[in-house]
Design a protein around this motif. Structure first.
Motif, short mmCIF file in Angstrom:
data_model
loop_
_atom_site.label_atom_id
_atom_site.label_comp_id
_atom_site.label_asym_id
_atom_site.label_seq_id
_atom_site.Cartn_x
_atom_site.Cartn_y
_atom_site.Cartn_z
N LEU A 159 0.77 -0.99 0.08
CA LEU A 159 -0.16 -0.10 0.02
C LEU A 159 0.64 1.21 0.18
O LEU A 159 1.99 1.22 0.88
CB LEU A 159 -0.83 0.04 1.25
N VAL A 160 0.34 2.12 -0.83
CA VAL A 160 1.07 3.59 -0.80
C VAL A 160 0.27 4.49 0.21
O VAL A 160 -1.01 4.44 -0.15
CB VAL A 160 1.25 3.99 -2.10
N LEU A 161 0.59 5.01 1.37
CA LEU A 161 -0.12 5.87 1.91
C LEU A 161 0.27 7.38 1.81
O LEU A 161 1.39 7.82 2.12
CB LEU A 161 0.40 5.51 3.59
N LYS A 162 -0.90 7.78 1.29
CA LYS A 162 -0.51 9.31 1.07
C LYS A 162 -1.11 10.33 2.03
O LYS A 162 -2.44 10.29 2.26
CB LYS A 162 -1.12 9.64 -0.45
N ALA A 163 -0.27 10.74 2.94
CA ALA A 163 -0.34 11.50 3.96
C ALA A 163 -0.93 13.03 3.41
O ALA A 163 -0.14 13.68 2.77
CB ALA A 163 0.47 11.48 4.76
N THR A 164 -2.20 13.49 3.96
CA THR A 164 -2.41 14.80 3.49
C THR A 164 -3.20 15.55 4.66
O THR A 164 -3.14 14.92 5.72
CB THR A 164 -3.89 14.66 2.20
N LYS A 165 -3.62 16.77 4.36
CA LYS A 165 -4.27 17.45 5.49
C LYS A 165 -5.87 17.06 5.73
O LYS A 165 -6.23 17.87 6.66
CB LYS A 165 -3.86 19.06 5.17
N VAL A 166 -6.28 16.00 4.64
CA VAL A 166 -7.45 16.16 4.72
C VAL A 166 -7.60 14.58 4.99
O VAL A 166 -6.72 13.80 4.57
CB VAL A 166 -8.25 16.48 3.26
N ASP A 167 -8.76 13.93 5.66
CA ASP A 167 -8.74 12.73 6.17
C ASP A 167 -9.54 11.68 5.08
O ASP A 167 -10.10 10.83 5.30
CB ASP A 167 -9.54 12.59 7.47
N GLY A 168 -8.94 11.97 3.89
CA GLY A 168 -9.43 10.92 2.85
C GLY A 168 -9.80 11.89 1.46
O GLY A 168 -9.52 13.02 1.19
N ALA A 172 -16.51 16.22 -3.02
CA ALA A 172 -16.32 18.00 -3.33
C ALA A 172 -15.11 18.35 -2.08
O ALA A 172 -14.85 17.73 -1.18
CB ALA A 172 -17.53 18.74 -3.39
N ASP A 173 -14.70 19.55 -2.60
CA ASP A 173 -13.83 20.03 -1.52
C ASP A 173 -14.72 20.49 -0.12
O ASP A 173 -15.70 21.30 -0.12
CB ASP A 173 -13.34 21.61 -1.94
N PRO A 174 -14.37 19.75 0.84
CA PRO A 174 -15.22 19.84 2.34
C PRO A 174 -15.09 21.30 2.85
O PRO A 174 -15.98 21.54 3.59
CB PRO A 174 -14.54 18.70 3.09
N THR A 179 -21.84 19.59 2.06
CA THR A 179 -22.40 18.56 1.72
C THR A 179 -21.51 17.52 1.20
O THR A 179 -21.90 16.38 0.94
CB THR A 179 -23.65 18.50 0.92
N ALA A 180 -20.18 17.66 1.16
CA ALA A 180 -19.49 16.77 0.62
C ALA A 180 -19.21 15.69 1.43
O ALA A 180 -18.98 15.66 2.56
CB ALA A 180 -17.80 17.68 0.52
N THR A 181 -18.96 14.41 0.84
CA THR A 181 -18.71 13.28 1.83
C THR A 181 -17.66 12.60 1.34
O THR A 181 -17.13 12.75 0.14
CB THR A 181 -19.93 12.21 1.45
N ARG A 182 -17.12 11.69 2.29
CA ARG A 182 -15.74 11.16 2.41
C ARG A 182 -16.21 9.71 1.21
O ARG A 182 -16.96 8.86 1.76
CB ARG A 182 -14.97 11.00 3.48
N TYR A 183 -15.22 9.23 0.44
CA TYR A 183 -15.26 8.03 -0.03
C TYR A 183 -14.42 7.08 0.87
O TYR A 183 -13.61 7.42 1.23
CB TYR A 183 -14.63 7.86 -1.53
#
Ligand code: UDP
Length: 240
Positions: A159-168, A172-174, A179-183
């Motif tokens: 697995l490649v774990l791509k660390a970002t500032k958003v949790d997934g 749309a841009d939360p 109303t944006a939802t996480r996949y």
């Protein structure tokens, strides 16, 4: 009682340079890097093999040099050298956290760090050492996301774990759309057709071709790395 086992044995963690800045505007925030080393220590202590590719955007990006009239390839080499600085700082924080880290560079600077040699990297991983891949791919016009995909494939990471500032990955841009939802998960094809911009096109294509799944998760959330490794509901999995 048997303890829960990690869902992955060997992972490639991609940390952007910006992730090291914490709330600073530039450079390496000591508290942030110490916290990251502690998060990595948690998963190493579970017996998971961890390789890291680190970016350089907190110090220098080739595009920035190019945009002010610098030769782009020269600017990219500066960017790659920035990743070496970040790697040294991260290896230092890791050793303070009780881990053994080895920095391997795609550009030779042998007085500072050892060169990347694949069998040696594999040996270090087997020995429970953290391997930090510095200097990206060693080539201008690429990114450290591409280095993450490349090294991930080379070392047989699950697995490649791509660390970002958003949790997934969100629909749309939360920050802009409440109303944006996480996949939870999404296929490479869907992510591409929806233009979700998970990694740059080269990195994304390499992961897709090699059937190397990507997990996008937040590095700002305490314990998120461990939850990903344990296979818990955290972040977004991009898969074939
Ligand atoms: N870079 C490069 N080739 C590579 C990886 C990185 O030329 O294989 C340069 C490029 O200039 C890039 C900089 O190093 O802008 C820092 O890497 P990156 O932008 O990927 O860092 P991040 O955004 O993850 O902090």
């Amino acid at each position: 009682m048997t303890l829960p086992r990690p869902a992955h044995q060997r992972i490639l963690l991609k940390l952007s340079g910006e992730a090291l800045m914490g709330n600073d505007a530039f450079g390496i925030n000591r508290e942030t890097i110490v916290r990251m080393a502690a998060e990595v220590a948690e998963v190493i202590n579970l017996g998971v093999q961890v390789a890291v590719v680190i970016g350089g955007g907190n110090i220098f990006r080739g595009v920035a040099g190019g945009s002010v009239g610098m030769d782009r390839a020269t600017a990219d080499y500066m960017g790659m050298l920035a990743t070496v600085m970040n790697s040294l700082a991260l290896a230092d924080a890791m050793s303070k956290a009780g881990l053994t880290a080895r920095v391997m560079s795609a550009i030779s600077i042998e007085q500072v760090v050892e060169p990347y040699v694949r069998p040696k990297a594999l040996q270090y991983l087997e020995e429970g050492k953290v391997v930090i891949f510095a200097a990206g791919t060693g080539n201008p016009f690429f990114t450290t996301d591409t280095a993450a995909a490349l090294r991930g494939a080379e070392i047989g990471a699950e697995l490649v774990l791509k660390a970002t500032k958003v949790d997934g990955v969100y629909t749309a841009d939360p920050k802009k759309d409440p109303t944006a939802t996480r996949y939870d998960h999404i296929t490479f094809d869907e992510a591409m057709s929806k233009n979700l911009g998970i990694m740059d096109a080269t990195a994304f294509a390499l992961c897709r071709d090699q059937n190397l799944p990507i997990k996008v998760f937040s590095i700002l959330k305490d314990g998120a790395l461990k939850r990903v490794v344990m296979g818990e509901d955290e972040g977004t999995l991009v898969h074939a």
